[in-house]
Design an enzyme around this catalytic site. Structure first.
Site, mmCIF file in Angstrom:
data_model
loop_
_atom_site.group_PDB
_atom_site.id
_atom_site.type_symbol
_atom_site.label_atom_id
_atom_site.label_comp_id
_atom_site.label_asym_id
_atom_site.label_seq_id
_atom_site.Cartn_x
_atom_site.Cartn_y
_atom_site.Cartn_z
ATOM 1 N N GLU A 665 0.809 -1.230 0.000
ATOM 2 C CA GLU A 665 0.000 0.000 0.000
ATOM 3 C C GLU A 665 0.841 1.279 0.000
ATOM 4 O OE1 GLU A 665 -2.729 -0.574 3.243
ATOM 5 O OE2 GLU A 665 -3.683 -2.294 2.279
ATOM 6 N N GLU A 766 -6.448 -9.810 -3.132
ATOM 7 C CA GLU A 766 -7.205 -9.862 -1.873
ATOM 8 C C GLU A 766 -8.698 -9.674 -2.148
ATOM 9 O OE1 GLU A 766 -5.666 -7.122 1.034
ATOM 10 O OE2 GLU A 766 -3.585 -7.469 0.446
#
Length: 888
Positions: A665, A766
């Site tokens: 991220e 994910e």
């Protein structure tokens, strides 16, 4: 008074005749006690009633099921200063998952003084709410309500009472001993603090909401201090439990704070686990209810449940705590949507032919109509709508904006339909004078809650396409759409606003065609080594045993103790990623204190079942996800810790993980870059590659595919990847997390097209979707899986879990807690079956058999008059037909 009785064989009311005092019953904002009537009979007196609705209640959540009709009969009376008679009502209070409370009237009767009477009725639940409470109410304030007995039965079709799990919750006793402290503090203990029993506090201002007593956890010096009970040996593994508690706080000048219920377990090998069950914002003003669920995959040697959370010095007050087997929720009904009007814009006066009619300024800004905006639909809208009339070229100019939320607005309450997925599309532009990029957002105010309909970042004077989507699943009373975002003083321009429901299934035919071209290949099996006459017309049976495309899932260490979980996982997935067990805060929670045992055991499971693995993640750039000891290091020590982390992890697992998410991220965090400089990210990639050259190194981020977050739009992601590559980073893949709401295929596909220009493999790393309705969740999942599988740039799909209570998002699971596959899970299995090839027929005159199949491993069985032979072969990627020679 006349007597009344009923058959109790299948009565779901506990302590139905008050022989156990007030056990299981609770007065509603009044007082109650039990009176002996002689001959062993008892009845309850409900007194000090200030409102008609005050009475006596019992929670029956775990003892009722949807679709069953229940009969109610209560023997009631009244007492007090009444002239004639008083009404007594039997009512259900239903607490729903979305927080809404509804009431269901069961029956009503008029009762005279000095006699018993019956209130009777029946009820049935179409779906299962979070909580079902039965109560008796009704007489005027000041009139006492008398209750002699309550019977709720569920008769079968032939009129006889049915005694089964639906009527009697066998083994459904509360796991907690002394749950409402009517036996003092027996069975309870302080966790690092002291506990006390109270019937009131604060000069009588704090009293129990139910029962006579409550407990306090006081003299707390740590957030984890609280009240606890050991429940070792009282819980069954693989059984879902629901926990309910009434809590509030007191003291230390804290009026509101988080309180949570936690389960601590210890295994025979001393491995510990902390399971967060429920969390709520508790106040010092009133009792707050907490609810949550948990499941144990293994059989711990010790289990303790406790309530914790507030800062040191703040007391936790507990009125009750119950732990019961969780009732199975009824399956969601498929939503029925009449006249969905797919592709029809619900925005009034979208082309602005009628000036600003239908639009109004939100706030004190000014709306004017100008010309000069694009005449074509934004590209993603064209992908959904197909050929369309040109836009008018008119736009709304918004001036005099004194706050970011000001812009054009429109009410759309009556135009929305529940459970439809709406696509949002518009052109937007900002005026001059902006200092830096400006975020523009299509927002919806849904009963005063903000819903994101899409966002884009504008940093120049061009028209920008804004795309997004949303869905409403609960009936709203008011919905307003508005366009907002730029800083105050910056003019905003809006053109061609389109909000329309999308027919997501209509796109599937197109995706199936793409999938057939991309993921399948023509195959010719050439048989030899046998008598040609015996081969002719021999039977051929082709069965795919493994799809080579990666379909994986997130798993956790505790999951692998549950053989049902493992069975579903190994049958339906061929890749794995670990939810937490490889993250730095897990492998080194304190400096020098390493835990690789969990990851080692999970790797062993995957290896034993031939499942490939992704390494998630080496670092996490978001500061809140960095453990405190790392954050506290000075820059020199932090650099050393980073190098030690790389050396330790990559050396230990060299060759064992196919991928690594190097620094998770990076579009949303900057901890390491902020502390160690811009080069640190590239150095992480280069060092990781040097230590394990066989692993592909990924970037990984969220909201890249859905148009709702300007920080992670495809353009920003591409810029970041190119920057890393310019610094020499061996970026080997692009990770799109895929935590998405109400997905729209063309929006997802457009993002994949943009990222695909880099030529790197893209993985959904994910993926999860969330909806209370299982059919809607199944549709969302199908949209994402079909879009990914049909796109040439996508090389793998990882779900972020599949088992209820072991996923980071609620209402995202495919398998319910105790192993039932729900509608979303059935859809996943159906797609996997659709994407697996089987064929059968006969050998032709040339000794061949041809078919078209998905890439992967196959078994072929050839049956001749003389023998039956089975061989294996692999269909790999390729444009031309694959010729496989098989010698018999």
């Amino acid at each position: 008074m006349a007597n009344s009785s009923g058959s109790q064989g299948s009565n779901i009311i506990q302590n139905h005749n008050f022989s156990g005092g007030m056990r299981s019953w609770h007065p509603i904002c009044c007082e109650s006690w039990v009176v002996s009537a002689g001959s062993g009979d008892c009845y309850a007196v409900v007194t000090n009633r200030k409102e008609c609705w005050q009475g006596l209640e019992q929670d029956i959540t775990s003892r009722v099921s949807p679709g069953t009709t229940y009969s109610v009969s209560a023997c009631v009376g009244v007492s007090g200063s009444l002239q004639d008679s008083a009404d007594v009502l039997a009512t259900l209070r239903l607490e729903h998952q979305d927080g809404e409370t509804t009431y269901k009237r069961i029956g009503i009767t008029s009762v005279s003084k000095e006699r018993w009477d019956k209130v009777e009725g029946s009820f049935s639940l179409s779906s299962m709410p979070n909580q079902v409470v039965f109560y008796l109410e009704g007489p005027s304030p000041g009139i006492d309500l008398l209750i002699k007995s309550v019977v709720i039965t569920c008769p079968s079709a032939n009129g006889k009472e049915r005694v089964d799990r639906e009527c009697i919750a066998a083994g459904d006793e509360n796991i907690i001993l002394n749950p409402i402290f009517d036996d003092g503090l027996n069975n309870w203990a302080g966790r690092g603090c002291k506990i006390f029993l109270h019937d009131s506090m604060a000069d009588g201002k704090i009293v129990p909401q139910s029962g006579k007593y409550f407990a306090s956890a006081a003299e707390r010096t740590q957030t984890w201090n609280g009240i606890q009970q050991e429940v070792t040996g009282r819980l069954q593994r693989k059984r879902a439990y629901e926990v309910t508690a009434l809590v509030r706080i007191f003291g230390n000048n804290v009026s509101s704070t988080g309180v949570q219920i936690t389960l601590w377990t210890q295994m025979p090998d001393l491995r510990e686990q902390y399971i967060g069950i429920a969390k709520v914002q508790a106040t010092d003003k009133d009792w707050t209810q907490m609810q949550g669920k948990f499941l144990l995959n293994s059989s711990p040697s010790k289990v303790i449940i406790y309530i914790e959370g507030p800062p040191a010095g703040t007391d936790i007050l507990v009125n009750s705590l119950t732990v019961r087997h969780a009732a199975k929720a009824a399956p969601s009904p498929p939503p029925i949507i009449e006249n969905p009007a797919f592709g029809v814009n619900i925005i009034e006066n979208s082309d602005l032919n009628n000036g600003t009619n239908g639009w109004f300024p939100l706030g004190s800004c000014t709306l004017n109509i100008q010309t000069g905006s694009p005449h074509i639909l934004p590209p993603v809208a064209r992908d959904s709508l197909g050929p369309h009339e040109p836009l008018s070229g008119r736009y709304i100019l918004v001036t005099n904006r004194t706050d970011t939320w000001m812009g054009p607005a429109q009410m759309i309450t009556d135009k929305l339909k529940l459970f439809l997925t709406y696509q949002v599309s518009t052109w937007v532009r900002i005026g001059s004078g902006a200092s830096g990029p400006q975020n523009i957002n299509v927002a919806l105010g849904v009963d005063n809650q903000w819903v994101n309909g899409g966002q884009v970042e504008a940093n120049d004077d061009r028209w920008h396409e804004l795309s997004g989507s949303f869905r409403i699943e609960k009936q709203p009373s008011k919905v307003m759409v508005y366009i907002q975002g730029p800083a105050s003083g910056v003019d905003l321009m809006v053109a061609g606003v389109q909000i329309f429901p999308v027919d997501r299934h209509a796109r599937f035919k197109h995706l199936k065609n793409l999938t057939d071209k991309l993921r399948k290949r023509d195959v010719v099996l050439k048989f030899s080594g046998a008598d040609s006459s015996s081969l002719l017309d021999a039977t051929v049976i082709v069965k795919q045993t493994q799809n080579s495309f990666p379909f994986g899932s997130c798993i956790s260490r505790t999951n692998i103790d549950n053989e049902d979980f493992v069975d579903f996982f190994v049958k339906n997935f061929n890749w794995a990623v670990f939810g937490n067990e490889l993250k730095w805060y897990w492998t080194e929670p304190q400096k020098g204190n390493f835990n690789y045992r969990d990851a080692d055991e999970m790797l062993d499971l995957c290896k034993n079942h031939g499942i490939e693995t992704r390494g998630h993640c080496i670092f996490w750039e978001v500061e809140s996800m960095v453990q405190s000891w790392v954050r506290s290091l000075n820059n020199n020590d932090l650099m050393s810790a980073v190098q030690n982390r790389l050396n330790g992890l990559l050396s230990r697992y060299k060759g064992k993980f196919n991928h690594y998410d190097v620094n998770n991220e990076m579009l949303h965090g900057s901890f390491f870059q902020g502390r160690l400089g811009k080069d640190i990210r590239a150095n992480m990639f280069k060092t990781a590659h040097r230590l394990d050259p066989s692993a592909s190194l990924f970037v990984n981020d969220y909201h890249v595919e859905d148009g709702c977050d300007p920080k992670s739009c495809p353009e920003s992601y591409i810029e970041q990847i190119l920057d890393l590559q310019e610094q020499g980073s061996p970026v080997g893949g692009i990770g799109i997390q895929g935590h998405i709401d109400s997905p729209v295929g063309p929006i997802v596909s457009s993002a994949l097209d943009k990222l695909g220009i880099l030529g790197l493999p893209i993985w959904f790393t994910e993926l999860d979707v969330s909806s209370v309705n299982e059919y809607v969740r199944a549709d969302d999942l199908e949209v994402m899986l079909r879009e990914a599988f049909a796109h040439a740039a996508v090389d793998g799909i990882m779900l972020w879990g599949f088992w209820e209570l072991f996923m980071s998002r609620d209402n995202a699971h495919l398998v319910n807690a105790e192993g039932d596959v729900n509608e979303a899970g059935k859809r996943y299995l159906a797609l996997r079956k659709e994407w697996s090839s089987h064929a059968h027929g006969h050998v032709d005159e040339q000794g061949e058999f041809a078919f078209r199949g998905f890439h992967g491993t196959y078994d072929v069985t050839i049956v001749t008059t003389a023998k039956r032979t089975t061989k294996s072969f692999v269909v790999d990627e390729g444009e031309s037909p694959l010729v496989v020679s098989i010698s018999l």
